[in-house]
Design an enzyme around this catalytic site. Structure first.
Site, short mmCIF file in Angstrom:
data_model
loop_
_atom_site.label_atom_id
_atom_site.label_comp_id
_atom_site.label_asym_id
_atom_site.label_seq_id
_atom_site.Cartn_x
_atom_site.Cartn_y
_atom_site.Cartn_z
N LYS A 187 -19.82 -30.81 -23.27
CA LYS A 187 -18.73 -30.36 -24.16
C LYS A 187 -19.00 -30.87 -25.57
O LYS A 187 -19.34 -32.04 -25.76
CB LYS A 187 -17.38 -30.89 -23.65
CG LYS A 187 -16.95 -30.26 -22.32
CD LYS A 187 -15.57 -30.71 -21.91
CE LYS A 187 -15.23 -30.30 -20.48
NZ LYS A 187 -14.65 -28.98 -20.32
N GLU A 221 -4.97 -32.19 -15.79
CA GLU A 221 -5.07 -30.75 -15.51
C GLU A 221 -3.68 -30.24 -15.16
O GLU A 221 -2.92 -30.94 -14.50
CB GLU A 221 -6.00 -30.52 -14.32
CG GLU A 221 -7.43 -30.90 -14.60
CD GLU A 221 -8.31 -30.58 -13.42
OE1 GLU A 221 -8.85 -29.48 -13.39
OE2 GLU A 221 -8.41 -31.42 -12.51
N HIS A 245 -16.51 -37.71 -15.02
CA HIS A 245 -16.09 -37.26 -16.35
C HIS A 245 -15.42 -38.39 -17.16
O HIS A 245 -15.76 -38.63 -18.31
CB HIS A 245 -15.12 -36.08 -16.25
CG HIS A 245 -15.62 -34.94 -15.42
ND1 HIS A 245 -16.95 -34.62 -15.31
CD2 HIS A 245 -14.97 -34.03 -14.65
CE1 HIS A 245 -17.09 -33.57 -14.50
NE2 HIS A 245 -15.90 -33.21 -14.09
N LYS A 335 -3.91 -34.12 -11.56
CA LYS A 335 -3.62 -32.69 -11.44
C LYS A 335 -2.11 -32.49 -11.48
O LYS A 335 -1.35 -33.44 -11.32
CB LYS A 335 -4.16 -32.17 -10.11
CG LYS A 335 -5.69 -32.16 -10.06
CD LYS A 335 -6.20 -31.23 -8.99
CE LYS A 335 -7.72 -31.28 -8.89
NZ LYS A 335 -8.41 -30.52 -9.92
C1 BG6 Z 1 -14.78 -30.49 -12.06
C2 BG6 Z 1 -13.87 -30.88 -10.94
O1 BG6 Z 1 -15.89 -31.34 -12.12
O2 BG6 Z 1 -14.07 -30.58 -13.29
C3 BG6 Z 1 -12.64 -29.99 -10.92
O3 BG6 Z 1 -14.56 -30.76 -9.70
C4 BG6 Z 1 -11.97 -30.02 -12.26
O4 BG6 Z 1 -11.72 -30.41 -9.91
C5 BG6 Z 1 -12.97 -29.71 -13.36
O5 BG6 Z 1 -10.93 -29.05 -12.25
C6 BG6 Z 1 -12.37 -29.87 -14.73
O6 BG6 Z 1 -13.26 -29.36 -15.68
P1 BG6 Z 1 -12.75 -28.80 -17.07
O7 BG6 Z 1 -13.99 -28.51 -17.82
O8 BG6 Z 1 -11.93 -27.59 -16.76
O9 BG6 Z 1 -11.92 -29.90 -17.68
#
Ligand code: BG6
Length: 484
Positions: A187, A221, A245, A335
Site C-alpha cells: 500500500k 474493518e 499487517h 471486524k
Molecule cells: C487480509 C485478511 O489479509 O486482509 C482479510 O485475510 C482482511 O481478512 C484483509 O479482510 C484486509 O485487507 P484490506 O486491504 O482490505 O485492508
C-alpha cells in the site's frame, strides 16, 4: 520500464481461487495495460480442474467482469493470448514434469531464459508439498536464471509451524528466492511511512519517548467474515491481521533508520524493532490484551456455534529500546466496526501547563499525528490554534495532507500491482523475511496460548461499535482510544 526487466513467466498455483479472481487477474492486466510487464511476459496456471488454454482465458475474463468491471478492455485479447493452462494434481510428482516440459517449450518458442515467478495462491497446508514437488521436478533451481516463489499469508499458525515451514522451504529454496507477501506493505501509505519519517528532517528528532506519549495502531474493518467463516473461525483476527499487517505497520513506525534503502537493510531494522517488543508473560496476558467477538458471529455460515475465536483483538505492547522505552504501543484489529479504517495515531506529550494554565485542560490538547493508511489516504497533524475573537480560546485544528488532493492525477493503485512488479524485478523490500515472520510469531504465540486456556474471556460487542468497553482499560494515564 519493461525494457529493464528480465523476460519471465508467472506460474500460478490457485488460478480458480478467490485471490486470483479478486486481485491477481485485475493486477496483472493493469500492469500489462500500463506497459509495466517485461516484454514476452506469460502466465501459466497449474491446477486440478479440467481446463485448457481457451477455457482458462474465459475464466480470466469472467474474473475481470466480476471484480474489475470498469477496466478498459482494449488490450485484453493481447494479454489473454499470453495466458496458458496446465492440468495437474498438486501432489502427483509426474504432473510437475508435464508442467516443466510445457514451461521449457514456451521458453524455447519465446527465445526466453528460464526466469520464473511461482505464485502460491493456494491453501497454506499445500505450500510444503507443492514446493517439494517443484523442487523434485527441477523447477526451483536458479542457475544463471532466476526462480522466485511468492507465498501468501498465513505463513504458519504459530512459532513452531512457521519455523517448520521456513525450514522445509529452505530444502529447495534460498531465502532470497522466497517472497512472503503481506499486501499491506504494497500500500502506498504504508510505504510512505518510511518516506515520512526519513525524508523529512523535522519529525525524526521528535520520534521517541521524550516527545511521544503513546502510539495507537488501528486496523478496523466494517465487514464481518463475509462468507469466509470456515477459514476465519480457525484463524481469528490476531493470526489473520494483527500478526502480519498490524505488526508490519508497527515495525515501520518503531524501526531505526536503515543504512540503505535495500531489502535486507530495511528488514534488518524491522526485525530488530519486533524483537525489541517486550514478551508478554502468560500471567500478564489478561492485563495486556482484550479479545472480543461481534454479536451474531456464531451464527455466521461455517462458524462453530460455540466459537471463542476473536473478531476483535487489542494489545498493549512495549518496544523496549532506547528510543521507545516506557511508551505503550496500542494495537487493535477488528471486524464489524463502525467504519473501515486503518491508521496510526501518534499522540505527542502535552505542553507544560504554565502559559495556558487558566484554561480548561481539555482545551489545550496535545498534538496528534494521524497517518491514515486507508481510506482517505493521507497524514493529519492536529495542532492547537487560537480561535478568532476577543478572548484567548484554543481549538484543535488539522494540518492536512491527502493523497487525493496532492496527487489528483495519480490514483492509488492496488497493492498487488506493486508487489507483483517488485517480485518480477527481484526487489524483496516489501516482502517479509523469514526471521521477521518468526519474530512476530514468537511475540504472539504465548499470548494465543494463554487465550486458548480462557475461552470465556472473549467479550461480546455489538456490530458497528468500537469493540468491547474493556479495551479502554488497556490504556494508561487516562489515554483514550481514538475514534477515527
Ligand atoms: C487480509 C485478511 O489479509 O486482509 C482479510 O485475510 C482482511 O481478512 C484483509 O479482510 C484486509 O485487507 P484490506 O486491504 O482490505 O485492508
Amino acid at each position: 520500464m519493461s525494457t529493464h526487466l528480465d523476460p519471465c513467466v508467472l506460474v500460478l498455483f490457485g488460478a480458480t481461487g478467490d485471490l486470483t479472481r479478486r486481485k491477481l487477474t485485475p493486477a496483472l492486466y493493469a500492469l500489462h495495460c500500463d506497459g509495466h510487464l517485461p516484454a514476452g511476459f506469460q502466465v501459466v496456471a497449474y491446477g486440478r480442474r479440467d481446463k485448457d488454454d481457451t477455457s482458462f482465458r474465459t475464466d480470466l475474463l469472467a474474473h475481470m467482469q466480476q471484480f474489475a468491471p470498469k477496466a478498459e478492455m482494449s488490450k485484453w485479447d493481447e494479454f489473454a493470448s499470453q495466458c496458458f493452462y496446465v492440468r495437474g494434481e498438486f501432489d502427483v510428482q509426474n504432473d510437475y514434469d508435464v508442467l516443466a516440459a510445457r514451461l521449457a517449450d514456451l521458453d524455447e518458442k519465446a527465445g526466453r531464459q528460464r526466469n520464473r515467478l511461482m505464485y502460491l495462491a493456494i491453501p497454506p497446508e499445500q505450500y510444503e508439498s507443492v514446493v517439494g514437488n517443484l523442487g523434485a521436478a527441477g523447477l526451483t533451481k536458479s542457475e544463471g536464471t532466476w526462480t522466485r516463489v511468492i507465498i501468501e499469508k498465513p505463513f504458519g499458525y504459530d512459532l513452531q509451524t512457521s519455523r517448520h515451514l521456513n525450514d522445509s522451504l529452505m530444502t529447495w529454496l534460498s531465502e532470497d528466492q522466497i517472497y512472503r507477501i503481506d499486501h499491506y506493505l504494497g500500500k502506498e501509505t504504508v510505504q510512505n511511512i518510511l518516506v515520512f519519517r526519513f525524508a523529512n528532517e523535522i519529525f525524526e528528532p521528535l520520534w521517541n519517548h521524550k516527545y511521544i506519549e503513546n502510539v495507537q495502531i488501528t486496523v478496523a474493518e466494517q465487514i464481518g467474515v463475509e462468507g469466509r467463516g470456515n477459514f476465519f473461525d480457525q484463524t481469528g483476527m490476531t493470526r489473520d491481521v494483527l500478526q502480519n499487517h498490524a505488526l508490519q505497520i508497527l515495525s515501520l513506525i518503531a524501526m531505526e533508520p536503515p543504512a540503505r534503502l535495500d531489502a535486507n537493510a530495511i528488514r534488518d531494522e524491522k526485525v530488530k524493532a519486533i524483537r525489541s517488543i517486550r514478551p508478554v508473560a502468560h500471567d500478564e496476558v489478561p492485563h495486556m490484551s482484550v479479545r472480543g467477538q461481534y454479536a451474531g458471529y456464531r451464527s455466521e455460515p461455517g462458524v462453530d456455534p460455540h466459537s471463542s475465536t476473536e473478531t476483535y483483538a487489542a494489545l498493549k505492547l512495549h518496544v523496549d529500546n532506547w528510543r521507545w522505552g516506557g511508551i505503550p504501543f496500542y494495537v487493535r484489529c477488528a471486524k464489524s466496526m463502525p467504519r473501515r479504517v486503518t491508521e496510526v495515531a501518534v499522540q505527542f506529550r502535552a505542553v507544560p501547563q504554565v502559559l495556558f494554565a487558566k484554561m480548561n485542560r481539555s482545551d489545550v490538547r496535545p498534538n496528534m499525528l494521524v497517518i491514515r493508511v486507508q481510506p482517505d489516504e493521507g497524514i493529519h497533524l492536529e495542532i492547537g490554534a487560537k480561535e478568532p475573537g476577543p478572548t484567548m480560546a484554543l481549538r484543535p485544528v488539522n494540518l492536512d495532507f491527502t493523497y487525493g488532493s496532492a496527487f489528483p492525477n495519480a490514483p492509488i493503485t492496488d497493492a498487488y500491482e506493486r508487489l507483483l512488479l517488485d517480485a518480477i524485478r527481484g526487489d524483496a523490500s516489501l516482502f517479509a523475511r523469514g526471521d521477521e515472520v518468526e519474530a512476530a510469531w514468537k511475540l504472539l504465540t504465548p499470548i494465543l496460548e494463554a487465550w486458548e486456556k480462557h475461552p470465556a474471556d472473549v467479550m461480546p460487542y455489538f456490530t458497528a461499535t468500537w469493540g468491547p468497553e474493556k479495551a479502554d482499560s488497556l490504556l494508561e494515564h487516562g489515554a483514550k482510544w481514538r475514534e477515527p
